[in-house]
Motif scaffolding. Structure first.
Motif, PDB file in Angstrom:
ATOM      1  N   ASN A   3      97.637  56.631 -26.439  1.00 17.74           N
ATOM      2  CA  ASN A   3      97.371  55.564 -25.299  1.00 17.74           C
ATOM      3  C   ASN A   3      95.941  56.115 -24.357  1.00 17.74           C
ATOM      4  OD1 ASN A   3      99.538  53.923 -25.756  1.00 17.74           O
ATOM      5  ND2 ASN A   3     100.545  55.201 -24.072  1.00 17.74           N
ATOM      6  N   HIS A   4      95.651  57.295 -24.433  1.00 16.47           N
ATOM      7  CA  HIS A   4      94.419  57.555 -23.666  1.00 16.47           C
ATOM      8  C   HIS A   4      93.171  57.232 -24.744  1.00 16.47           C
ATOM      9  CE1 HIS A   4      91.863  60.232 -21.195  1.00 16.47           C
ATOM     10  NE2 HIS A   4      91.288  60.920 -22.261  1.00 16.47           N
ATOM     11  N   GLN A   5      93.332  57.675 -25.841  1.00 15.56           N
ATOM     12  CA  GLN A   5      92.223  57.241 -26.917  1.00 15.56           C
ATOM     13  C   GLN A   5      92.235  55.887 -26.781  1.00 15.56           C
ATOM     14  OE1 GLN A   5      93.865  59.299 -30.311  1.00 15.56           O
ATOM     15  NE2 GLN A   5      92.399  61.008 -30.127  1.00 15.56           N
ATOM     16  N   ASN A   7      92.797  53.504 -24.420  1.00 20.28           N
ATOM     17  CA  ASN A   7      92.250  53.077 -23.216  1.00 20.28           C
ATOM     18  C   ASN A   7      90.656  53.558 -23.198  1.00 20.28           C
ATOM     19  OD1 ASN A   7      94.653  51.967 -22.097  1.00 20.28           O
ATOM     20  ND2 ASN A   7      94.954  54.024 -21.186  1.00 20.28           N
ATOM     21  N   PHE A   8      90.217  54.589 -23.596  1.00 22.69           N
ATOM     22  CA  PHE A   8      88.975  55.002 -23.831  1.00 22.69           C
ATOM     23  C   PHE A   8      88.221  54.194 -24.877  1.00 22.69           C
ATOM     24  CE2 PHE A   8      85.329  57.743 -25.722  1.00 22.69           C
ATOM     25  CZ  PHE A   8      84.683  57.926 -24.372  1.00 22.69           C
ATOM     26  N   LEU A   9      88.440  53.882 -26.052  1.00 22.43           N
ATOM     27  CA  LEU A   9      88.108  52.928 -26.836  1.00 22.43           C
ATOM     28  C   LEU A   9      87.842  51.704 -26.277  1.00 22.43           C
ATOM     29  CD1 LEU A   9      86.884  52.290 -29.842  1.00 22.43           C
ATOM     30  CD2 LEU A   9      89.333  51.832 -30.496  1.00 22.43           C
ATOM     31  N   GLY A  10      88.869  51.033 -25.498  1.00 19.53           N
ATOM     32  CA  GLY A  10      88.513  49.774 -25.024  1.00 19.53           C
ATOM     33  C   GLY A  10      87.509  49.545 -23.897  1.00 19.53           C
ATOM     34  N   TRP A  11      87.422  50.666 -23.112  1.00 17.80           N
ATOM     35  CA  TRP A  11      86.270  50.725 -22.195  1.00 17.80           C
ATOM     36  C   TRP A  11      84.965  51.054 -22.843  1.00 17.80           C
ATOM     37  CZ3 TRP A  11      86.730  48.463 -17.996  1.00 17.80           C
ATOM     38  CH2 TRP A  11      88.010  48.461 -17.199  1.00 17.80           C
ATOM     39  N   VAL A  12      84.975  51.722 -24.180  1.00 19.18           N
ATOM     40  CA  VAL A  12      83.765  51.518 -24.699  1.00 19.18           C
ATOM     41  C   VAL A  12      83.384  50.172 -25.326  1.00 19.18           C
ATOM     42  CG1 VAL A  12      82.523  52.447 -26.806  1.00 19.18           C
ATOM     43  CG2 VAL A  12      83.942  54.228 -25.467  1.00 19.18           C
ATOM     44  N   LEU A  13      84.252  49.518 -25.680  1.00 16.36           N
ATOM     45  CA  LEU A  13      83.993  48.190 -26.352  1.00 16.36           C
ATOM     46  C   LEU A  13      83.595  47.083 -25.173  1.00 16.36           C
ATOM     47  CD1 LEU A  13      86.792  47.813 -28.814  1.00 16.36           C
ATOM     48  CD2 LEU A  13      84.506  48.205 -29.322  1.00 16.36           C
ATOM     49  N   VAL A  40      78.298  48.208 -14.715  1.00 16.35           N
ATOM     50  CA  VAL A  40      78.490  49.277 -13.632  1.00 16.35           C
ATOM     51  C   VAL A  40      80.120  49.286 -13.220  1.00 16.35           C
ATOM     52  CG1 VAL A  40      78.280  49.941 -11.139  1.00 16.35           C
ATOM     53  CG2 VAL A  40      76.037  48.989 -12.564  1.00 16.35           C
ATOM     54  N   ALA A  41      80.712  48.530 -13.303  1.00 15.73           N
ATOM     55  CA  ALA A  41      82.254  48.333 -13.010  1.00 15.73           C
ATOM     56  C   ALA A  41      82.651  49.026 -14.346  1.00 15.73           C
ATOM     57  CB  ALA A  41      82.637  46.872 -13.001  1.00 15.73           C
ATOM     58  N   CYS A  42      82.326  48.904 -15.447  1.00 11.40           N
ATOM     59  CA  CYS A  42      83.163  49.286 -16.547  1.00 11.40           C
ATOM     60  C   CYS A  42      82.827  51.053 -16.651  1.00 11.40           C
ATOM     61  CB  CYS A  42      82.305  48.890 -17.757  1.00 11.40           C
ATOM     62  SG  CYS A  42      83.040  47.417 -18.474  1.00 11.40           S
ATOM     63  N   PHE A  43      81.368  51.337 -16.272  1.00 11.01           N
ATOM     64  CA  PHE A  43      81.181  52.727 -15.972  1.00 11.01           C
ATOM     65  C   PHE A  43      82.263  53.422 -14.905  1.00 11.01           C
ATOM     66  CE2 PHE A  43      77.125  52.083 -17.985  1.00 11.01           C
ATOM     67  CZ  PHE A  43      77.376  52.985 -19.185  1.00 11.01           C
ATOM     68  N   VAL A  44      82.485  52.742 -13.817  1.00 13.36           N
ATOM     69  CA  VAL A  44      83.296  53.081 -12.628  1.00 13.36           C
ATOM     70  C   VAL A  44      84.566  53.405 -13.262  1.00 13.36           C
ATOM     71  CG1 VAL A  44      84.292  52.501 -10.452  1.00 13.36           C
ATOM     72  CG2 VAL A  44      81.840  52.305 -10.890  1.00 13.36           C
ATOM     73  N   PHE A  45      85.164  52.373 -14.087  1.00 14.12           N
ATOM     74  CA  PHE A  45      86.523  52.637 -14.446  1.00 14.12           C
ATOM     75  C   PHE A  45      86.693  53.760 -15.612  1.00 14.12           C
ATOM     76  CE2 PHE A  45      87.478  48.207 -13.009  1.00 14.12           C
ATOM     77  CZ  PHE A  45      88.663  48.561 -12.322  1.00 14.12           C
ATOM     78  N   MET A  46      85.815  54.291 -16.256  1.00 14.44           N
ATOM     79  CA  MET A  46      85.609  55.320 -17.017  1.00 14.44           C
ATOM     80  C   MET A  46      85.344  56.462 -16.354  1.00 14.44           C
ATOM     81  SD  MET A  46      83.534  53.875 -20.519  1.00 14.44           S
ATOM     82  CE  MET A  46      84.085  55.497 -21.234  1.00 14.44           C
ATOM     83  N   ILE A  47      85.378  56.712 -15.164  1.00 16.18           N
ATOM     84  CA  ILE A  47      84.960  57.888 -14.572  1.00 16.18           C
ATOM     85  C   ILE A  47      86.358  58.880 -14.586  1.00 16.18           C
ATOM     86  CG2 ILE A  47      85.008  59.131 -12.082  1.00 16.18           C
ATOM     87  CD1 ILE A  47      83.018  56.736 -11.303  1.00 16.18           C
ATOM     88  N   PRO A  48      87.591  58.366 -14.496  1.00 17.14           N
ATOM     89  CA  PRO A  48      88.738  59.101 -14.929  1.00 17.14           C
ATOM     90  C   PRO A  48      89.081  59.959 -16.028  1.00 17.14           C
ATOM     91  CG  PRO A  48      89.454  57.354 -13.681  1.00 17.14           C
ATOM     92  CD  PRO A  48      87.812  57.118 -14.169  1.00 17.14           C
TER      93      PRO A  48
END
Length: 54
Positions: A3-5, A7-13, A40-48
């Motif tokens: 699930n972590h991967q 989610n990460f892939l989704g944010w990259v897209l 910018v919001a996408c980058f903020v959500f990727m902080i975790p």
């Protein structure tokens, strides 16, 4: 895939999509403002994903 991967892939897209919107909105102030804000919001959500302590 975990699930972590996924989610990460989704944010990259989402980031790729936001960059495309920024490029498409060159010359249109409000469209560029919204696209940049979304990027910018996408980058903020990727902080975790990059924090050391979980």
């Amino acid at each position: 895939m975990t699930n972590h991967q996924i989610n990460f892939l989704g944010w990259v897209l989402f980031i790729i999509s936001a960059i495309g919107f920024c490029i498409a909105s060159i010359g249109h102030f409000w469209a560029m403002f919204g696209s940049a804000f979304f990027l910018v919001a996408c980058f903020v959500f990727m902080i975790p994903f990059f924090r050391k302590g979980r």
